[in-house]
Scaffold this motif. Structure first.
Motif, PDB file in Angstrom:
ATOM      1  N   ASP A 132       4.396 -32.788  16.709  1.00  0.00           N
ATOM      2  CA  ASP A 132       4.571 -33.302  15.361  1.00  0.00           C
ATOM      3  C   ASP A 132       5.885 -34.061  15.296  1.00  0.00           C
ATOM      4  O   ASP A 132       6.693 -34.006  16.208  1.00  0.00           O
ATOM      5  N   THR A 133       6.089 -34.750  14.200  1.00  0.00           N
ATOM      6  CA  THR A 133       7.324 -35.530  14.082  1.00  0.00           C
ATOM      7  C   THR A 133       8.534 -34.605  13.999  1.00  0.00           C
ATOM      8  O   THR A 133       8.420 -33.441  13.628  1.00  0.00           O
ATOM      9  N   ARG A 136       9.041 -32.924  10.642  1.00  0.00           N
ATOM     10  CA  ARG A 136       8.168 -31.784  10.401  1.00  0.00           C
ATOM     11  C   ARG A 136       8.650 -30.555  11.151  1.00  0.00           C
ATOM     12  O   ARG A 136       8.624 -29.432  10.649  1.00  0.00           O
ATOM     13  N   ARG A 137       9.135 -30.787  12.385  1.00  0.00           N
ATOM     14  CA  ARG A 137       9.569 -29.646  13.197  1.00  0.00           C
ATOM     15  C   ARG A 137      10.815 -29.006  12.620  1.00  0.00           C
ATOM     16  O   ARG A 137      10.925 -27.778  12.560  1.00  0.00           O
ATOM     17  N   ALA A 139      11.839 -29.116   9.447  1.00  0.00           N
ATOM     18  CA  ALA A 139      11.477 -28.449   8.199  1.00  0.00           C
ATOM     19  C   ALA A 139      10.851 -27.088   8.503  1.00  0.00           C
ATOM     20  O   ALA A 139      11.177 -26.085   7.876  1.00  0.00           O
ATOM     21  N   SER A 140       9.982 -27.057   9.511  1.00  0.00           N
ATOM     22  CA  SER A 140       9.327 -25.802   9.895  1.00  0.00           C
ATOM     23  C   SER A 140      10.334 -24.743  10.296  1.00  0.00           C
ATOM     24  O   SER A 140      10.190 -23.576   9.959  1.00  0.00           O
ATOM     25  N   GLY A 159       3.713 -21.881  10.496  1.00  0.00           N
ATOM     26  CA  GLY A 159       2.961 -23.074  10.146  1.00  0.00           C
ATOM     27  C   GLY A 159       1.684 -23.243  10.930  1.00  0.00           C
ATOM     28  O   GLY A 159       0.803 -23.990  10.539  1.00  0.00           O
ATOM     29  N   SER A 209      -2.676 -36.905   8.771  1.00  0.00           N
ATOM     30  CA  SER A 209      -2.441 -35.602   8.171  1.00  0.00           C
ATOM     31  C   SER A 209      -2.910 -35.636   6.721  1.00  0.00           C
ATOM     32  O   SER A 209      -2.709 -36.619   6.025  1.00  0.00           O
ATOM     33  N   TYR A 211      -1.753 -33.875   4.502  1.00  0.00           N
ATOM     34  CA  TYR A 211      -0.655 -33.471   3.645  1.00  0.00           C
ATOM     35  C   TYR A 211       0.270 -34.640   3.363  1.00  0.00           C
ATOM     36  O   TYR A 211       0.906 -35.165   4.260  1.00  0.00           O
ATOM     37  N   LEU A 213       3.785 -35.955   1.567  1.00  0.00           N
ATOM     38  CA  LEU A 213       5.096 -35.309   1.509  1.00  0.00           C
ATOM     39  C   LEU A 213       5.151 -34.358   0.316  1.00  0.00           C
ATOM     40  O   LEU A 213       5.630 -33.232   0.410  1.00  0.00           O
ATOM     41  N   LEU A 216       3.298 -31.212   0.891  1.00  0.00           N
ATOM     42  CA  LEU A 216       4.022 -30.409   1.873  1.00  0.00           C
ATOM     43  C   LEU A 216       5.158 -29.645   1.209  1.00  0.00           C
ATOM     44  O   LEU A 216       5.366 -28.457   1.455  1.00  0.00           O
ATOM     45  N   GLN A 220       5.691 -25.598   0.899  1.00  0.00           N
ATOM     46  CA  GLN A 220       6.878 -24.846   1.301  1.00  0.00           C
ATOM     47  C   GLN A 220       7.371 -23.969   0.165  1.00  0.00           C
ATOM     48  O   GLN A 220       7.813 -22.842   0.378  1.00  0.00           O
TER      49      GLN A 220
END
Ligand code: UDP
Ligand code: MG
Length: 321
Positions: A132-133, A136-137, A139-140, A159, A209, A211, A213, A216, A220
């Motif tokens: 993933d970008t 995204r990583r 944020a995870s 996730g 995706s 999702y 932004l 997403l 969260q």
């Protein structure tokens, strides 16, 4: 000794506009399930797709009735609600969730079953070489840390939806009536023994995706608010600290004004400093109101107590079962 063997597997997949990879998903998942040689049901939940996904699902159900079950929702309720709809139809003693976009290889299903048979109620997974970008990583990472704190369960990758849950965990989740929920976190809170195994991760094969932004960010917040009210407490401490500083500052200004020569001039010229201070406080208040709003918004949706989903049609389930 409790019997942890698995005799009947349910696989639940939410589908939202996935016509590009759905057929491959169905073929690969069925091949993996056939390979295990246990009784299974493969439940596809259409989350209000606007493409031909429901038709692909229907024809798969017609080909293998009793094994492939299509559940079609009337509109888009979101991934987690769609999975809940699938859960309500599950009868297997182990329930596996999976994304439709083939980022989670269905070939990992046997490994999940094996891990569950070792006596685990929830089998989590950790994506190896995640495709993933960077955004995204990152944020995870943050979200996972918060979730670890909130649930007290040390899992590294909340996730990843490729997961297995025992039926009693699924039943407990179905009893939770709130709408803003995050299934992996909720599942862990009902599990006695959990394990995390590494799984492969692929790039999204077809399509984008689902999702945005905004979706997403909302997800969260669901993750955060579904288990804990800690952010509200942080706010209290923040507010206390801020008002403490404000009190000290005003004390200082009074002392300067009355006891130190040239203080009135300083105070007059300090107008802009005060403005700056005021802005900081206004900011804090706004954060506070926003956070409260997050909770209140969720309380509102829960109080309305609408059904979480509405199943329009079920294809491929035999009546006598
Ligand atoms: N999905 C869904 N409803 C939605 C959004 C997504 O059922 O409103 C499904 C989607 O079809 C996929 C899974 O949820 O099977 C994960 O979505 P996606 O791969 O787009 O999410 P990402 O991998 O980007 O987190
Ligand atoms: Mg995906």
């Amino acid at each position: 000794m409790k019997d942890y063997s698995v005799n009947f597997i349910s696989v639940v997949v939410p589908v939202y506009n996935e016509e590009g990879c759905l057929q491959e998903l169905i073929d690969r998942t069925l091949a993996a399930l056939d390979g295990i040689g246990k009784k299974f049901e493969f439940i596809l939940v259409d989350d209000g797709s606007r493409d031909t996904s429901p038709d692909i699902m229907r024809s798969a159900s017609e080909k293998r009735p009793g094994e492939v079950i299509s559940c079609i929702l009337n509109r888009n309720y979101g991934q987690h609600s769609a999975i809940m709809a699938g859960f309500s139809l599950c009868r297997g003693d182990l329930v596996i969730t999976l994304d439709a976009d083939l980022q989670n290889p269905p070939e990992e299903i046997p490994n999940l079953v094996k891990a569950a048979e070792q006596g685990n109620d929830v089998v989590g997974t950790c994506r190896q070489n995640r495709q993933d970008t960077l955004f995204r990583r990152m944020a995870s990472k943050v979200v996972n840390k918060v979730a670890q704190k909130a649930t007290g369960v040390q899992m590294h990758d909340y996730g990843c939806m490729l997961r297995a849950y025992r039926l009693h965990v699924v039943k407990a989740m179905l009893q939770c009536n709130e709408r803003s929920t995050f299934i992996p976190v909720l599942g862990n809170s009902f599990a006695r023994n959990t394990i995390e195994i590494p799984v492969k991760h692929a790039e999204r094969a077809v399509g984008d995706s689902k999702y945005s932004l905004w979706k997403l960010v909302n997800l969260q917040f669901n993750l955060l608010t579904c288990m804990t009210t800690a952010p509200l407490r942080i706010l209290t401490w923040f507010g206390l600290l801020a008002s403490g500083c404000g009190f000290l500052l005003s004390l200082y200004i009074i002392i300067r004004r009355f006891f130190i020569e040239g203080g009135d001039k300083w105070a007059g010229e300090g107008v802009f400093t005060l403005f700056a201070v005021m802005f900081v406080f206004t900011g804090i208040q706004m954060i506070g109101i926003g956070m409260i709003g997050e909770y209140v918004g969720r309380i509102y949706t829960d109080v309305r107590n609408r059904p979480r989903y509405f199943i329009e049609e079920i294809v491929g389930r035999k009546d006598e079962e």
